[in-house]
Design a protein around this motif. Sequence first.
Motif, PDB file in Angstrom:
ATOM      1  N   LEU A 276       0.917  -1.335  -0.043  1.00 38.11           N
ATOM      2  CA  LEU A 276      -0.162  -0.050  -0.055  1.00 38.11           C
ATOM      3  C   LEU A 276       0.880   1.080   0.062  1.00 38.11           C
ATOM      4  CD1 LEU A 276      -2.937  -0.936   2.597  1.00 38.11           C
ATOM      5  CD2 LEU A 276      -3.264  -0.379   0.196  1.00 38.11           C
ATOM      6  N   CYS A 277       2.015   1.266   0.709  1.00 38.16           N
ATOM      7  CA  CYS A 277       2.810   2.353   0.829  1.00 38.16           C
ATOM      8  C   CYS A 277       3.827   2.614  -0.259  1.00 38.16           C
ATOM      9  CB  CYS A 277       3.683   2.309   2.077  1.00 38.16           C
ATOM     10  SG  CYS A 277       2.673   2.181   3.718  1.00 38.16           S
ATOM     11  N   LEU A 278       4.135   1.593  -1.144  1.00 41.58           N
ATOM     12  CA  LEU A 278       5.258   1.519  -1.933  1.00 41.58           C
ATOM     13  C   LEU A 278       4.983   1.343  -3.365  1.00 41.58           C
ATOM     14  CD1 LEU A 278       7.841  -0.681   0.116  1.00 41.58           C
ATOM     15  CD2 LEU A 278       7.546   1.720   0.170  1.00 41.58           C
ATOM     16  N   ARG A 279       3.831   0.944  -3.794  1.00 41.11           N
ATOM     17  CA  ARG A 279       3.535   0.633  -5.156  1.00 41.11           C
ATOM     18  C   ARG A 279       3.552   1.753  -6.037  1.00 41.11           C
ATOM     19  NH1 ARG A 279      -1.635  -1.460  -3.341  1.00 41.11           N
ATOM     20  NH2 ARG A 279      -0.910  -3.492  -3.700  1.00 41.11           N
ATOM     21  N   HIS A 280       3.073   2.889  -5.224  1.00 46.69           N
ATOM     22  CA  HIS A 280       2.988   4.393  -6.279  1.00 46.69           C
ATOM     23  C   HIS A 280       4.548   5.202  -6.032  1.00 46.69           C
ATOM     24  CE1 HIS A 280       1.753   5.322  -2.293  1.00 46.69           C
ATOM     25  NE2 HIS A 280       1.597   6.623  -2.345  1.00 46.69           N
ATOM     26  N   ARG A 281       5.389   4.582  -5.300  1.00 50.18           N
ATOM     27  CA  ARG A 281       6.491   5.170  -5.226  1.00 50.18           C
ATOM     28  C   ARG A 281       7.976   4.716  -5.883  1.00 50.18           C
ATOM     29  NH1 ARG A 281       3.934   6.567  -0.084  1.00 50.18           N
ATOM     30  NH2 ARG A 281       3.740   8.754   0.008  1.00 50.18           N
ATOM     31  N   VAL A 282       7.561   3.407  -6.364  1.00 45.74           N
ATOM     32  CA  VAL A 282       8.781   2.931  -7.032  1.00 45.74           C
ATOM     33  C   VAL A 282       8.957   3.340  -8.357  1.00 45.74           C
ATOM     34  CG1 VAL A 282       8.695   0.837  -5.595  1.00 45.74           C
ATOM     35  CG2 VAL A 282       7.374   0.851  -7.811  1.00 45.74           C
ATOM     36  N   ALA A 283      10.149   3.484  -8.883  1.00 45.30           N
ATOM     37  CA  ALA A 283      10.554   4.065 -10.039  1.00 45.30           C
ATOM     38  C   ALA A 283      10.021   3.022 -11.276  1.00 45.30           C
ATOM     39  CB  ALA A 283      12.226   4.424 -10.135  1.00 45.30           C
ATOM     40  N   ARG A 284       9.140   3.123 -11.994  1.00 47.82           N
ATOM     41  CA  ARG A 284       8.551   2.231 -13.065  1.00 47.82           C
ATOM     42  C   ARG A 284       9.405   2.238 -14.181  1.00 47.82           C
ATOM     43  NH1 ARG A 284       2.110   1.863 -14.345  1.00 47.82           N
ATOM     44  NH2 ARG A 284       2.461   1.600 -11.767  1.00 47.82           N
ATOM     45  N   GLU A 285      10.040   0.905 -14.706  1.00 44.32           N
ATOM     46  CA  GLU A 285      10.698   0.962 -16.009  1.00 44.32           C
ATOM     47  C   GLU A 285       9.725   1.129 -17.219  1.00 44.32           C
ATOM     48  OE1 GLU A 285      13.781   0.724 -15.843  1.00 44.32           O
ATOM     49  OE2 GLU A 285      14.227   0.432 -13.800  1.00 44.32           O
ATOM     50  N   GLU A 288       6.651  -1.348 -18.005  1.00 49.45           N
ATOM     51  CA  GLU A 288       6.454  -2.141 -16.799  1.00 49.45           C
ATOM     52  C   GLU A 288       4.849  -1.987 -16.366  1.00 49.45           C
ATOM     53  OE1 GLU A 288       8.696  -3.261 -12.990  1.00 49.45           O
ATOM     54  OE2 GLU A 288       8.708  -1.232 -13.238  1.00 49.45           O
ATOM     55  N   THR A 289       4.188  -2.892 -16.296  1.00 52.44           N
ATOM     56  CA  THR A 289       2.682  -2.920 -15.651  1.00 52.44           C
ATOM     57  C   THR A 289       2.715  -2.820 -14.173  1.00 52.44           C
ATOM     58  OG1 THR A 289       2.539  -5.096 -15.546  1.00 52.44           O
ATOM     59  CG2 THR A 289       2.075  -4.275 -17.689  1.00 52.44           C
ATOM     60  N   PRO A 290       1.291  -2.719 -13.798  1.00 53.63           N
ATOM     61  CA  PRO A 290       1.206  -2.646 -12.246  1.00 53.63           C
ATOM     62  C   PRO A 290       1.311  -4.118 -11.744  1.00 53.63           C
ATOM     63  CG  PRO A 290      -0.571  -1.277 -13.371  1.00 53.63           C
ATOM     64  CD  PRO A 290       0.097  -1.997 -14.429  1.00 53.63           C
ATOM     65  N   ALA A 291       1.232  -5.022 -12.497  1.00 54.56           N
ATOM     66  CA  ALA A 291       1.342  -6.418 -12.025  1.00 54.56           C
ATOM     67  C   ALA A 291       2.874  -6.730 -12.076  1.00 54.56           C
ATOM     68  CB  ALA A 291       0.833  -7.365 -13.122  1.00 54.56           C
ATOM     69  N   ASP A 292       3.711  -6.080 -12.771  1.00 52.56           N
ATOM     70  CA  ASP A 292       5.083  -6.240 -12.741  1.00 52.56           C
ATOM     71  C   ASP A 292       5.767  -5.482 -11.402  1.00 52.56           C
ATOM     72  OD1 ASP A 292       5.131  -7.520 -15.015  1.00 52.56           O
ATOM     73  OD2 ASP A 292       5.549  -5.594 -16.448  1.00 52.56           O
ATOM     74  N   VAL A 293       5.182  -4.357 -11.182  1.00 52.72           N
ATOM     75  CA  VAL A 293       5.554  -3.712  -9.723  1.00 52.72           C
ATOM     76  C   VAL A 293       5.237  -4.634  -8.640  1.00 52.72           C
ATOM     77  CG1 VAL A 293       5.191  -1.769  -8.374  1.00 52.72           C
ATOM     78  CG2 VAL A 293       5.244  -1.269 -10.909  1.00 52.72           C
ATOM     79  N   GLU A 294       4.139  -5.216  -8.620  1.00 53.22           N
ATOM     80  CA  GLU A 294       3.536  -6.066  -7.501  1.00 53.22           C
ATOM     81  C   GLU A 294       4.449  -7.374  -7.485  1.00 53.22           C
ATOM     82  OE1 GLU A 294       0.527  -5.467  -5.500  1.00 53.22           O
ATOM     83  OE2 GLU A 294       0.888  -3.635  -6.456  1.00 53.22           O
ATOM     84  N   GLU A 295       4.829  -7.753  -8.690  1.00 53.88           N
ATOM     85  CA  GLU A 295       5.818  -8.826  -8.456  1.00 53.88           C
ATOM     86  C   GLU A 295       7.060  -8.467  -8.068  1.00 53.88           C
ATOM     87  OE1 GLU A 295       7.830 -12.245 -11.536  1.00 53.88           O
ATOM     88  OE2 GLU A 295       5.979 -10.991 -12.164  1.00 53.88           O
ATOM     89  N   ARG A 296       7.657  -7.243  -8.173  1.00 54.18           N
ATOM     90  CA  ARG A 296       8.784  -6.732  -7.821  1.00 54.18           C
ATOM     91  C   ARG A 296       8.669  -6.712  -6.025  1.00 54.18           C
ATOM     92  NH1 ARG A 296      11.092  -1.253  -9.038  1.00 54.18           N
ATOM     93  NH2 ARG A 296       9.545  -0.821 -10.638  1.00 54.18           N
ATOM     94  N   LEU A 297       7.692  -6.010  -5.991  1.00 55.59           N
ATOM     95  CA  LEU A 297       7.455  -5.912  -4.255  1.00 55.59           C
ATOM     96  C   LEU A 297       7.357  -7.161  -3.548  1.00 55.59           C
ATOM     97  CD1 LEU A 297       5.128  -2.798  -4.244  1.00 55.59           C
ATOM     98  CD2 LEU A 297       7.596  -2.886  -3.800  1.00 55.59           C
ATOM     99  N   ASP A 298       6.599  -8.333  -4.254  1.00 54.68           N
ATOM    100  CA  ASP A 298       6.762  -9.433  -3.540  1.00 54.68           C
ATOM    101  C   ASP A 298       8.231  -9.972  -3.323  1.00 54.68           C
ATOM    102  OD1 ASP A 298       3.908  -9.908  -3.167  1.00 54.68           O
ATOM    103  OD2 ASP A 298       3.753 -10.547  -5.227  1.00 54.68           O
ATOM    104  N   SER A 299       8.876  -9.683  -4.382  1.00 54.93           N
ATOM    105  CA  SER A 299      10.282 -10.167  -4.350  1.00 54.93           C
ATOM    106  C   SER A 299      11.227  -9.548  -3.244  1.00 54.93           C
ATOM    107  CB  SER A 299      11.160 -10.541  -5.604  1.00 54.93           C
ATOM    108  OG  SER A 299      11.359  -8.871  -5.945  1.00 54.93           O
ATOM    109  N   VAL A 300      11.062  -8.349  -2.902  1.00 56.87           N
ATOM    110  CA  VAL A 300      11.661  -7.539  -2.017  1.00 56.87           C
ATOM    111  C   VAL A 300      11.022  -8.089  -0.506  1.00 56.87           C
ATOM    112  CG1 VAL A 300      11.776  -5.160  -1.003  1.00 56.87           C
ATOM    113  CG2 VAL A 300      12.045  -5.563  -3.414  1.00 56.87           C
ATOM    114  N   LEU A 301       9.935  -8.062  -0.625  1.00 55.33           N
ATOM    115  CA  LEU A 301       9.420  -8.665   1.163  1.00 55.33           C
ATOM    116  C   LEU A 301       9.428 -10.324   1.213  1.00 55.33           C
ATOM    117  CD1 LEU A 301       5.846  -6.638   0.605  1.00 55.33           C
ATOM    118  CD2 LEU A 301       7.864  -6.177   2.238  1.00 55.33           C
ATOM    119  N   ALA A 302       9.918 -10.894   0.206  1.00 54.87           N
ATOM    120  CA  ALA A 302      10.280 -12.338   0.612  1.00 54.87           C
ATOM    121  C   ALA A 302      11.255 -12.584   1.773  1.00 54.87           C
ATOM    122  CB  ALA A 302      10.730 -13.049  -0.936  1.00 54.87           C
TER     123      ALA A 302
END
Length: 302
Positions: A276-285, A288-302
Amino acid sequence: MPTYPFTGIVGQDEMKSALLLCAVDPLIGGVLALGDRGTGKTTTVRALGALLEGAGLSTPVVDMPLGVTEDRVIGSLDIDAALARGETKFRPGLLADAHGGFLYIDEINLLDDHLVDVLLDVAASGVNIVEREGVSHTHPARFVLVGSGNPEEGDLRPQLQDRFGLATWVTTVTDPAVRLEIVRNRLAFDRDPDAFLASVSARQGELGGRVVSARDLLPGVTLDDGLLARIIGVCAAAGTVGHRAELVVSRAAAAHAALEGRGSVDERDVRAVAKLCLRHRVAREAFETPADVEERLDSVLA
């Protein structure tokens, strides 16, 4: 006309959680809800106001129409008083009405640029200063900004997007069973609002009580340095722009802990609020789609 109840809303759990977190701690900075039309975004925001009112919390929820004038937003000279009595008197606008509560803007991505600038200034300072037409007036204007819209209809200015503490994607529910429950609930409410409100009154009372208790508990909620370092590491690994992310994650995690009735933040709270806090603050390539951003955050939180 009765307002549809917050606990009667089926689905959109992330948006509901975001609104509740901001109800506990307004310093989180508001909610941006982007997604499909007809998914209950406006209904959910208005339902929050009814929930908080029922819990005895003085938190107005003010709608800001898309075509509103600047005078109506910031306030202006009271023409009636000027004509009738020759008085120079200030007429409060929507920012004054929303002080201490929520300011809701549907289709915020279509808002005129000059009004966006006004919101940015007031959101940063918490004070509305009006100097015009012989009127000089200053008043506090601290509110939780909630914006919704469909990104297919226009982009949101990055400066305004970053002002929102939390962001959620609101999509059409695809599960047939859940869609059935959504329609049944709405038809039941439209047919007999009083009966439907009575059927959820216990849940409304319980949730409203949780918000009140969480507000009382929040000042004493602790966040140890080890977990704060973890939050900073997550934000850095996600590639967030600026340093507002760490503050927002810390505040949202504390509010989540308070809602759960706990006096200290743990890893569960960070995981519950991080996207909720980060998805609109990450630099998007590029591309890159919103789903790609979600996947990137999942990997960071793993």
